[in-house]
Design an enzyme around this catalytic site. Sequence first.
Site, PDB file in Angstrom:
ATOM      1  CG  ASP A 248     -68.417-149.895 -45.002  1.00  0.00           C
ATOM      2  OD1 ASP A 248     -68.211-148.858 -45.318  1.00  0.00           O
ATOM      3  OD2 ASP A 248     -69.301-150.580 -45.272  1.00  0.00           O
TER       4      ASP A 248
ATOM      5  CG  ASP B 192     -72.676-148.331 -45.036  1.00  0.00           C
ATOM      6  OD1 ASP B 192     -71.528-148.533 -45.008  1.00  0.00           O
ATOM      7  OD2 ASP B 192     -73.445-148.583 -44.857  1.00  0.00           O
TER       8      ASP B 192
ATOM      9  CB  SER C  10     -72.269-153.720 -46.152  1.00  0.00           C
ATOM     10  OG  SER C  10     -71.780-152.814 -44.934  1.00  0.00           O
TER      11      SER C  10
ATOM     12  CG  ASP D  83     -71.645-150.112 -48.352  1.00  0.00           C
ATOM     13  OD1 ASP D  83     -71.001-150.758 -47.641  1.00  0.00           O
ATOM     14  OD2 ASP D  83     -72.981-149.897 -47.715  1.00  0.00           O
TER      15      ASP D  83
END
Length: 465
Positions: A249, A253, A104, A251
């Site tokens: 970010d 999400d 993340s 990833d």
Amino acid sequence: MALIKSISGIRGIIGGKAGTGLTPIDIVKFTTAYAAWIQKQGENNTIIIGRDGRISGEVVRNIVTATLQSCGFHVLDLGLSTTPTVEMAVKMEHAAGGIILTASHNPKEWNALKLLNGDGEFLDAAAGQWILEYAEKNETVFADINKLGTLTRNDAYIQKHIDTILAHPLVDVKAIKKQKYKIVVDPVNSTGAIAVPQLLKALGVDEVIVINEEVTGKFAHNPEPLPENLRELCAVVEKKNATMGIAVDPDVDRLCFVCEDGSLFGEEYTLVAVADYILSNKKGNTVSNLSSTRALKDVTEKHGGQYYPSAVGEVNVVKKMKEVNAVIGGEGNGGIIVPELHYGRDALIGIGLFLTHLAKSGKSVKALRGTYPDYFISKNKIELDESVNVKNIFEQIKKKYKKQPINTEDGLRIEFDNDWVHLRTSNTEPIIRIYSESTNETLANNIAKRIMEDIKEMMMVTPNP
């Protein structure tokens, strides 16, 4: 080195000695434990995997896929992807589960295994605990030669994800296209560089400028989309006379926006704005966690709905959303959860809904932000080492502020008239997070500063656990 084992997955710094970092041995250990949990759920033996753009991504992916195959699972590898895309693929493929290879917002030296159930959602506490306990038993029996799993690659799922967004009844491509937006994107050298421009083009945005575009995992700045990390994006938006900026970010999400003058819309207000749009078209309830702005409550009540808080953590938000049948939910870190799409934070659907809201409002991004109540959240953290007894520190904080209303559902949340401060340990990093909110920015900062000084003093005198 660091290896953090929690119900939400296994996160650590690449390399080092087994058990102290995310080494190949640790990856195998926890992948096999997850495989054993999946086998308990039924006969379905297909698992979806996908990864962000991290330097270590391919190495970790090779270990995970080989381990799953050795456990007899058929693996569908989405390659470079996003967390919400993998979550949706699990549902679309009717798979038994999924693993997302991403740390993340953590820096480049980190990676992680994020574990999903058959609904494409993060595991609940009981499942996560079962996996952690199983991993320590070392009881895995691998498949024999005739029962090894297969590996299939499919890189079409980002487009499938986008197609689902375009089909959402509250996403209006014609309205967006008519505005002729010019948008700057900062995907911080990860898979947002693939997904976000592709989505924007599909939404009718012809002018897209991407900075930090190459998917190398060598992040141009700290990848957490906080104000101090978005200075370049703000400067480029202003220099290029763009409509707005978008940051995600690694990833994809988490989502935040930059106004046309280079100022920040505020990641807390990503959810507020999207909720405002959804609630204006669909009445219902909302959910966010205890560390999120009260502005969501204000907007929800304005539309006749009811707001519900939850403990921090996506799985807790999702659980509460299901309980109260929320039409929108998420977290103040720029996480948007739209249940009819899937129960997971999704920056891509957030972009589609926000741009539609903006287009239909006829306002600039700055003017839209001005329609919402002004609260200021000060987000801080204190790094911990192994000698710190957090439980004792929290008890001392409770004692010191015993005259104030205190919520202990998730760490400590202390109320000060119309202001609040929330202290909690992180599930993914060795830190205490300290979030405070007020209608005055200076006061919010001062509340956090006071609590941080208290903690630091207590860390000096608190004995080891």
